[in-house]
Design an enzyme around this catalytic site. Structure first.
Site, mmCIF file in Angstrom:
data_model
loop_
_atom_site.group_PDB
_atom_site.id
_atom_site.type_symbol
_atom_site.label_atom_id
_atom_site.label_comp_id
_atom_site.label_asym_id
_atom_site.label_seq_id
_atom_site.Cartn_x
_atom_site.Cartn_y
_atom_site.Cartn_z
ATOM 1 N N SER A 82 41.753 48.526 41.315
ATOM 2 C CA SER A 82 42.355 48.199 42.610
ATOM 3 C C SER A 82 43.839 48.515 42.674
ATOM 4 C CB SER A 82 42.196 46.709 42.903
ATOM 5 O OG SER A 82 40.869 46.403 43.211
ATOM 6 N N ARG A 287 49.405 45.680 34.178
ATOM 7 C CA ARG A 287 49.062 45.527 35.601
ATOM 8 C C ARG A 287 49.637 44.230 36.156
ATOM 9 N NH1 ARG A 287 43.299 46.262 38.779
ATOM 10 N NH2 ARG A 287 43.521 44.433 40.093
ATOM 11 N N ASP A 431 32.832 44.769 44.855
ATOM 12 C CA ASP A 431 33.574 44.649 43.606
ATOM 13 C C ASP A 431 33.461 43.265 42.980
ATOM 14 O OD1 ASP A 431 35.594 45.762 41.709
ATOM 15 O OD2 ASP A 431 36.637 43.968 42.403
ATOM 16 N N ASP A 472 38.152 51.946 46.951
ATOM 17 C CA ASP A 472 39.246 52.130 45.982
ATOM 18 C C ASP A 472 38.758 52.621 44.626
ATOM 19 O OD1 ASP A 472 38.011 49.665 45.470
ATOM 20 O OD2 ASP A 472 39.882 48.677 44.895
ATOM 21 N N HIS A 473 37.498 52.402 44.304
ATOM 22 C CA HIS A 473 36.900 52.827 43.025
ATOM 23 C C HIS A 473 35.455 52.369 43.053
ATOM 24 C CE1 HIS A 473 37.040 48.613 41.966
ATOM 25 N NE2 HIS A 473 38.300 48.617 42.331
HETATM 26 O O1 LIG Z 1 39.471 41.823 38.873
HETATM 27 C C1 LIG Z 1 40.313 42.603 38.412
HETATM 28 O O2 LIG Z 1 41.423 42.267 38.011
HETATM 29 C C2 LIG Z 1 39.963 44.080 38.321
HETATM 30 C C3 LIG Z 1 39.133 44.303 37.111
HETATM 31 O O3 LIG Z 1 39.868 43.999 35.961
HETATM 32 O O4 LIG Z 1 39.288 44.488 39.482
HETATM 33 P P1 LIG Z 1 40.083 45.151 40.707
HETATM 34 O O5 LIG Z 1 40.851 46.310 40.115
HETATM 35 O O6 LIG Z 1 39.008 45.624 41.647
HETATM 36 O O7 LIG Z 1 40.956 44.136 41.290
HETATM 37 MN MN LIG Z 2 39.169 47.164 43.557
HETATM 38 MN MN LIG Z 3 37.284 45.036 40.443
#
Ligand SMILES: O=C(O)[C@@H](CO)OP(=O)(O)O
Ligand SMILES: [Mn+2]
Ligand SMILES: [Mn+2]
Length: 558
Positions: A82, A287, A431, A472-473
């Site tokens: 994401s 992240r 997701d 987004d993925h």
């Molecule tokens: O839940 C999250 O943090 C990620 C998977 O690690 O998912 P997303 O990138 O879709 O937020």
């Molecule tokens: Mn996502």
């Molecule tokens: Mn995710």
């Protein structure tokens, strides 16, 4: 284009596409395109709206890349996520992302010359270095090999006492893989101990239950982590972390994502690594979203989200700076990507009024990530961001409908109100439910998402607007781990290996609506295209010229 002031933002008119059409920008979280089979929940689910784009208007539907280098990740083996996905969608350009920047800083050794490392190093003589983060090789929030290099670099630079506070994954990697990761880390730490360093795992817990909440959905999650990491208090105490993870996984329904918090204790039962005055702390996730809350707890003096009981005076650095607007944390080891001149900022400078909405767990995706990891508005007179509170304290397979309907209703109302030119939403279901690994629930999630898309495009129909539907993925389109030929893999007990993570799949993008210029369609002679090409395409649909600075659109035939 001028370089200063308002002129620097003014966009030229598109030669052919009109201004003033309401554009719905819909991001389906975790919605990729894959071969149809029983583990492709999007295929199995009843999704007539999404299907119709592909079948009835194939020239306005195509696939775009959503993983690897197309979104600024180190390699083509990196699944999308994401953060990088929404960064690319919002900025319209590819930026080398945290994962890559940390790799480079570690490889060149520059990380150790930076301000952030020097700051934590000040504590190495008399204090402990605490490393807190997600322990896996998922590459979405963190990577084990980066932690290993950082450990080596820390001791080479004088750290003598190190405590690692682990968060087990099972969301970006297979459930159950935490044991192997903890074993690997334990081995590294025991090698360090043999060399005379005092290095141990001090605490742990599952990422979704301990520490890694996001967008302030549930502060209890962060508190559980604080209690274990800082205060050394947790409901479970073990002498070593491998035993901890193995034992806690024996509980019925236990999984890596939701392991309860534990602390490691010495022979007298005392925690081995509470965080104390004079210590250094590094959160090693690159992240942002799931580290911001802990960063606030560690950094803010007037913090009131939970009782911290004891607030140690530490030197704290993030692997990256997680929020560019809040400058949080103040110290960091690697500079984050400078995601500037995002589409949202162009919009407010060009008179385009925006409405953005999702539920809490994805709210920051269409605001914070969209705007280049920046919280807040660019111009509150031109923008309205609406957050629908997510359910708290449940896994979303229990409630696969989540708030999709509520998000779609908000979008519908915003479209019909005539007050906005761009209505942007994230629909989280594919997701969030996909991550639970529950196939039945994920099928429901996909259907609900399709219903929500229908509600939004119906509203667009009514106002003569344009829709852009993309993702987004991947996630929900593949729920099993497969061999190279695509055959589902079984574990040693003969059970299907359920894939809780994102995928490497491309995602669809569909455009349409009565406001779309007649004959407008995607060129089919341009094979490449990724999430970073969507923003300029959307700008075109708002009536602005093809390329903005370095943004390039998916080619449209008009
Ligand atoms: O839940 C999250 O943090 C990620 C998977 O690690 O998912 P997303 O990138 O879709 O937020
Ligand atoms: Mn996502
Ligand atoms: Mn995710």
């Amino acid at each position: 284009m001028g370089s200063t002031g308002q002129n620097a933002w003014k966009l030229a008119d598109h030669p052919k596409l009109p201004k003033g059409k309401t554009v719905a920008m819909v991001v389906l979280d975790g919605w990729g395109e894959a071969k149809p089979d029983q583990y492709n929940c999007i295929h199995v689910a009843h999704t007539p709206t999404m299907d119709s784009f592909k079948t009835t208007a194939p020239e306005k539907w195509r696939l775009i890349k959503a993983h690897g280098t197309a979104v600024g990740l180190p390699s083509e083996d990196d699944m999308g996520n994401s953060e990088v996905g929404h960064n690319a969608l919002g900025a319209g350009r590819i930026f080398a992302q945290g994962a890559k920047l940390v790799d480079l800083a570690l490889a060149s050794g520059k990380i150790y010359d930076g301000e952030g490392f020097k700051y934590i190093k000040e504590c190495f003589d008399n204090g402990t270095l605490h490393l807190i983060g997600l322990l896996s090789d998922g590459g979405v929030h963190s990577r084990l090999d980066q932690l290993q290099l950082l450990l080596k670099g820390a001791v080479d630079n004088g750290a003598k006492r190190i405590r690692v506070h682990i968060l087990t994954d099972g969301r970006d990697v297979l459930d159950g893989s935490s044991i192997g990761f903890v074993e690997t880390l334990e081995k590294d730490l025991s090698n360090l101990r043999e060399k005379g360093f005092d290095a141990q795992i001090a605490s742990g817990g599952g990422r979704m239950y301990v520490t890694m909440d996001r967008y302030e959905n549930d502060w209890d999650v962060v508190k559980r982590g604080w209690d274990a990491q800082v205060l050394g208090e947790a409901p479970y105490k073990f002498r070593n972390a491998v035993e901890a993870v193995k034992k806690l996984r024996e509980e019925p329904k236990a999984n890596d994502q939701y392991l309860p918090p534990f602390v490691i204790v010495d022979e007298s039962g005392n925690p081995v690594g509470p965080i104390k005055d004079g210590d250094a702390v590094v959160t090693f996730n690159f992240r942002a979203d799931r580290m911001v809350m802990l960063a606030k707890a560690l950094e803010y003096e007037d913090f009131d989200k939970f009782d911290r009981v004891r607030v140690p005076k530490v030197h704290y650095a993030g692997m990256l700076q997680y929020d560019g607007e809040l400058k949080l944390p103040g110290h960091y080891l690697v500079s984050p990507p400078e995601i500037d001149r995002t589409s949202g900022e162009y919009l407010v400078h060009n008179g385009v009024r925006t409405f953005a909405c999702s539920e809490t767990v994805k709210f920051g995706h269409v605001t914070f990530f969209w705007n280049g990891n920046r919280s807040g508005y660019f111009n509150q007179e031109m923008e309205e961001y609406v957050e629908i509170p997510s359910d708290v304290g449940i896994t979303f397979n229990v409630q696969p409908k989540m708030k999709a309907k509520e998000i779609a209703e908000k979008a519908r109302d915003a479209i019909l109100s005539g007050k906005f030119d761009q209505v942007r939403v994230n629909l989280p279901n594919g997701d969030m439910v996909g991550h639970t690994g529950d196939i039945e629930a994920t099928i429901v999630a996909c259907k609900v998402t399709d219903d929500a898309v229908k509600m939004i495009i119906d509203a667009i129909e009514q106002v003569g607007g344009i829709f852009v539907i993309t993702a987004d993925h991947g996630n929900a389109e593949d729920m099993v781990k497969r061999d190279k030929s695509g055959k589902p893999l079984l574990d040693k007990n003969g059970n299907l290996q359920i894939l809780t993570s994102h995928t490497l799949q491309p995602v669809p993008i569909a455009i349409g609506g009565p406001g779309l210029a007649p004959g407008a369609r995607f060129r089919n002679d341009v094979p490449t295209g990724g999430l970073a090409n969507v923003a300029a395409t959307v700008m075109n649909l708002h009536g602005f010229r093809g390329s903005l600075a370095t943004m390039s659109p998916l080619s449209l035939k008009l």
